[in-house]
Design an enzyme around this catalytic site. Structure first.
Site, PDB file in Angstrom:
ATOM      1  N   TRP A 153      15.688 -35.062  59.959  1.00  0.00           N
ATOM      2  CA  TRP A 153      16.063 -34.321  61.173  1.00  0.00           C
ATOM      3  C   TRP A 153      16.452 -32.873  60.910  1.00  0.00           C
ATOM      4  CZ3 TRP A 153      20.816 -32.794  59.898  1.00  0.00           C
ATOM      5  CH2 TRP A 153      21.579 -33.614  59.075  1.00  0.00           C
ATOM      6  N   SER A 231      16.780 -38.907  52.251  1.00  0.00           N
ATOM      7  CA  SER A 231      17.806 -39.059  51.222  1.00  0.00           C
ATOM      8  C   SER A 231      17.236 -39.796  50.006  1.00  0.00           C
ATOM      9  CB  SER A 231      18.987 -39.839  51.792  1.00  0.00           C
ATOM     10  OG  SER A 231      18.543 -41.122  52.182  1.00  0.00           O
ATOM     11  N   GLU A 252      10.309 -36.215  48.934  1.00  0.00           N
ATOM     12  CA  GLU A 252      11.176 -35.036  48.761  1.00  0.00           C
ATOM     13  C   GLU A 252      12.567 -35.477  49.160  1.00  0.00           C
ATOM     14  OE1 GLU A 252      10.695 -32.331  47.330  1.00  0.00           O
ATOM     15  OE2 GLU A 252       8.518 -32.259  47.182  1.00  0.00           O
ATOM     16  N   CYS A 286      18.235 -29.522  52.131  1.00  0.00           N
ATOM     17  CA  CYS A 286      18.215 -30.094  50.782  1.00  0.00           C
ATOM     18  C   CYS A 286      18.447 -29.013  49.743  1.00  0.00           C
ATOM     19  CB  CYS A 286      16.880 -30.776  50.547  1.00  0.00           C
ATOM     20  SG  CYS A 286      15.502 -29.674  50.864  1.00  0.00           S
TER      21      CYS A 286
HETATM   22  P1  NAP Z   1      17.155 -40.499  55.672  1.00  0.00           P
HETATM   23  O1  NAP Z   1      18.257 -41.205  56.343  1.00  0.00           O
HETATM   24  O2  NAP Z   1      16.812 -40.909  54.290  1.00  0.00           O
HETATM   25  O3  NAP Z   1      15.886 -40.633  56.638  1.00  0.00           O
HETATM   26  C1  NAP Z   1      14.670 -39.986  56.355  1.00  0.00           C
HETATM   27  C2  NAP Z   1      13.558 -40.713  57.097  1.00  0.00           C
HETATM   28  O4  NAP Z   1      13.353 -42.000  56.500  1.00  0.00           O
HETATM   29  C3  NAP Z   1      13.878 -40.986  58.572  1.00  0.00           C
HETATM   30  O5  NAP Z   1      12.710 -40.861  59.341  1.00  0.00           O
HETATM   31  C4  NAP Z   1      14.355 -42.428  58.536  1.00  0.00           C
HETATM   32  O6  NAP Z   1      14.226 -43.074  59.799  1.00  0.00           O
HETATM   33  C5  NAP Z   1      13.400 -43.014  57.516  1.00  0.00           C
HETATM   34  N1  NAP Z   1      13.828 -44.268  56.894  1.00  0.00           N
HETATM   35  C6  NAP Z   1      15.075 -44.764  56.754  1.00  0.00           C
HETATM   36  N2  NAP Z   1      15.042 -45.964  56.122  1.00  0.00           N
HETATM   37  C7  NAP Z   1      13.732 -46.237  55.871  1.00  0.00           C
HETATM   38  C8  NAP Z   1      13.048 -47.328  55.247  1.00  0.00           C
HETATM   39  N3  NAP Z   1      13.696 -48.372  54.745  1.00  0.00           N
HETATM   40  N4  NAP Z   1      11.696 -47.277  55.170  1.00  0.00           N
HETATM   41  C9  NAP Z   1      11.017 -46.220  55.654  1.00  0.00           C
HETATM   42  N5  NAP Z   1      11.606 -45.172  56.280  1.00  0.00           N
HETATM   43  C10 NAP Z   1      12.954 -45.166  56.367  1.00  0.00           C
HETATM   44  O7  NAP Z   1      17.412 -38.933  55.594  1.00  0.00           O
HETATM   45  P2  NAP Z   1      17.999 -37.973  56.740  1.00  0.00           P
HETATM   46  O8  NAP Z   1      19.448 -38.262  56.869  1.00  0.00           O
HETATM   47  O9  NAP Z   1      17.133 -38.027  57.948  1.00  0.00           O
HETATM   48  O10 NAP Z   1      17.784 -36.542  56.054  1.00  0.00           O
HETATM   49  C11 NAP Z   1      18.704 -35.972  55.209  1.00  0.00           C
HETATM   50  C12 NAP Z   1      18.307 -36.141  53.753  1.00  0.00           C
HETATM   51  O11 NAP Z   1      17.008 -35.580  53.555  1.00  0.00           O
HETATM   52  C13 NAP Z   1      19.212 -35.412  52.809  1.00  0.00           C
HETATM   53  O12 NAP Z   1      19.504 -36.220  51.681  1.00  0.00           O
HETATM   54  C14 NAP Z   1      18.388 -34.205  52.385  1.00  0.00           C
HETATM   55  O13 NAP Z   1      18.725 -33.654  51.135  1.00  0.00           O
HETATM   56  C15 NAP Z   1      17.020 -34.764  52.386  1.00  0.00           C
HETATM   57  N6  NAP Z   1      16.032 -33.688  52.494  1.00  0.00           N
HETATM   58  C16 NAP Z   1      15.234 -33.394  51.424  1.00  0.00           C
HETATM   59  C17 NAP Z   1      14.323 -32.344  51.486  1.00  0.00           C
HETATM   60  C18 NAP Z   1      13.421 -32.008  50.336  1.00  0.00           C
HETATM   61  O14 NAP Z   1      12.421 -31.334  50.566  1.00  0.00           O
HETATM   62  N7  NAP Z   1      13.739 -32.434  49.117  1.00  0.00           N
HETATM   63  C19 NAP Z   1      14.228 -31.597  52.648  1.00  0.00           C
HETATM   64  C20 NAP Z   1      15.065 -31.905  53.715  1.00  0.00           C
HETATM   65  C21 NAP Z   1      15.951 -32.964  53.627  1.00  0.00           C
HETATM   66  P3  NAP Z   1      15.443 -43.118  60.874  1.00  0.00           P
HETATM   67  O15 NAP Z   1      16.303 -41.941  60.612  1.00  0.00           O
HETATM   68  O16 NAP Z   1      14.763 -43.059  62.183  1.00  0.00           O
HETATM   69  O17 NAP Z   1      16.130 -44.407  60.658  1.00  0.00           O
END
Ligand code: NAP
Length: 484
Positions: A153, A231, A252, A286
């Site tokens: 998000w 994450s 990522e 991130c």
């Molecule tokens: P998240 O909770 O890990 O969710 C990311 C995506 O994965 C969402 O669409 C989520 O769906 C989905 N998801 C959750 N559980 C899953 C599963 N078991 N199987 C498949 N998909 C699943 O991360 P977030 O809170 O949205 O984003 C923040 C994180 O992203 C931070 O840790 C940040 O560092 C990281 N990030 C990394 C980068 C990079 O380029 N390295 C860039 C930006 C952000 P729902 O949310 O709909 O449940």
């Protein structure tokens, strides 16, 4: 903030449809908590429908020449650019990002997709010398097939484009699963690409929860590739689930990014960049600077400069004040974690230099506004120096010896981006080589560029995004050997 809630459906084969079981979920404004949208929540049956549509589109799209694909993609992004204000409005409503920053994100996403459109015609194979004059040996690349794109998000459109760009250019079809926190702006971006002329089934959008819908995509036998940003914990779960079908996976993931500021650094620049990378998007990035190691001789001056940069930042309603610096934080969990990290640091002896909580005059009734916070005299024991805060909070520690600063910077499970500020060319090279991160920025904070590979080391990623190398994440290799 919005008059009537938006009704938002799935997008399969170019059509808006309700979920198979009619279920929906709600999106609320992070600014004031009002209902922004009611969104169809896709089921496993919807996944099958989307996969069938994507397979049909893949057959036709992958049969086009790379030049035809490039032209179609460029026509589509030209149309998306005209939709940028509306997509940015949705992003402001659901995520809290100020309108002007959202508009830049949409335009930047179009540029990324165009960058990859140009790459479509540059994918080269090889011809090998062979062991016999009657053999001919070629190595070619072919699109991998239907890809699932799972996005977070914080940059809901930008991070989508990093995946859509190489997928579309190489001839793949996609199913996008945006997070339930911000489903509207990525879906609008995808619909605009189709409205701009891309085939309906080429980009399908299935909003719904990660634990069920996301997992169904990851386990689906006819989806060939998963590209996810999120994450580290979720990334590891996805990699484990993908093992049963041996899918190609790129991830990522999280970061806990350090910055080292040497005694000879341009402190005005270092403070500006640190404030930008620490507080932009409320630290929900991130690549946010989470912790700073500054040489003791310049620590006081640097902290003064950083505080004054932080105090310049304006907070406010992201829709009503399009050019405000910071809106509300996107999630209540994010506010909670930030507050916990601040309290933990203060309890362990950190000194509060700026911020520390909500603004005195609340910018909105939701309680999601946090002031940019600087914590000096931070130590390695504090959560702010070890965990990903994902909020507008920076911990600062002083160092005496550069080698020790590098050791502290590297003492992390993450390895996404490290920052270094120095005027010493030798130190710039030597320390860049020593830092354990996929990206090192020396004297700037312009982390992501289309031409630079973005690869998280350690717990920060698997595979890579951006740069021309990313096209190979969406291609299969084939060796063709012919006996004449
Ligand atoms: P998240 O909770 O890990 O969710 C990311 C995506 O994965 C969402 O669409 C989520 O769906 C989905 N998801 C959750 N559980 C899953 C599963 N078991 N199987 C498949 N998909 C699943 O991360 P977030 O809170 O949205 O984003 C923040 C994180 O992203 C931070 O840790 C940040 O560092 C990281 N990030 C990394 C980068 C990079 O380029 N390295 C860039 C930006 C952000 P729902 O949310 O709909 O449940």
């Amino acid at each position: 903030m919005t008059s009537a809630p938006i009704l938002h459906d799935l997008f399969i084969d170019g059509r808006e449809i309700a979920a198979d079981d009619g279920r929906r979920f709600e999106v609320h404004s992070p600014h004031d908590g009002t209902l922004v949208a009611s969104v169809a929540s896709a089921t496993v049956a919807d996944v099958d429908r989307a996969v069938a549509a994507a397979e049909r589109a893949f057959r036709e799209w992958s049969a086009l020449t790379a030049y035809e694909r490039e032209a179609a993609i460029r026509r589509a992004t030209a149309h998306v650019r005209t939709c940028a204000p509306e997509i940015a409005r949705l992003m402001a409503l659901e995520q809290g990002k100020p309108l002007n920053q959202g508009r830049s994100e949409v335009i930047g996403a179009c540029e990324t997709i165009d960058y990859y459109a140009a790459e479509a015609v540059r994918i080269e194979g090889t011809i090998n010398p062979t062991e016999h004059r009657n053999f001919r040996s070629f190595v070619v690349h072919q699109p991998i097939g239907v890809c699932a794109v799972i996005t977070p998000w914080n940059y809901p459109v930008s991070l989508l484009s990093w995946k859509l760009g190489p997928a579309l250019a190489t001839g793949c079809a996609v199913i996008v699963k945006p997070t339930t926190v911000t489903p509207l702006s990525p879906a609008a971006f995808c619909r605009a690409l189709v409205a701009g002329g891309l085939p309906g089934g080429l980009i399908n959008v299935l909003p719904g929860p990660g634990s069920t819908l996301g997992d169904a995509l990851v386990r689906h036998p006819r989806i060939a590739k998963i590209a996810m940003t999120g994450s580290s914990a979720t990334g590891k779960r996805i990699l484990a689930s993908a093992a049963s079908t041996l899918k190609k996976v790129s991830l990522e993931l999280g970061g806990q990014c350090p910055a080292i500021i040497c005694a000879d650094a341009d402190l005005a620049n270092a403070a500006k960049v640190a404030a930008y990378k620490g507080f932009r998007n409320c630290g929900q990035s991130c690549s946010s600077i989470n912790r700073i190691y500054v040489h003791r001789d310049v620590a006081a001056e640097f902290l003064d400069r950083l505080r004054s940069e932080a105090e310049k930042l304006t907070l406010g309603d992201p829709v009503a004040n399009p050019s405000v610096d910071l809106g509300p934080m996107a999630t209540a969990d994010g506010v909670e974690t930030s507050r916990e990290h601040i309290a933990d640091a203060l309890a362990h002896g950190a000194r509060l230099v700026a911020g520390g909580g909500s603004p005195k005059t609340p910018a909105g009734p939701s309680g999601r506004y946090l002031m940019p916070t600087i914590l000096a005299e931070a130590t390695a024991a504090m959560r702010v120096m070890r965990e990903e805060t994902f909020g507008p909070v920076i911990g600062v520690a002083a160092f005496d010896d550069l080698d020790a600063a590098v050791r502290m910077a590297n003492d992390s499970d993450y390895g996404l981006v490290s920052y270094l500020f120095t005027r010493d060319l030798a130190a710039a090279h030597r320390v860049s080589e020593q830092l354990e991160a996929g990206t090192v920025c020396v004297n700037h904070g312009a982390v992501n560029t289309n031409y630079g590979p973005y690869a998280g080391w350690k717990d920060s990623g698997y595979g890579l995004e951006l740069s021309r190398r990313a096209v190979f994440e969406y291609l299969k290799v084939k060796h063709i050997k012919i006996q004449l």
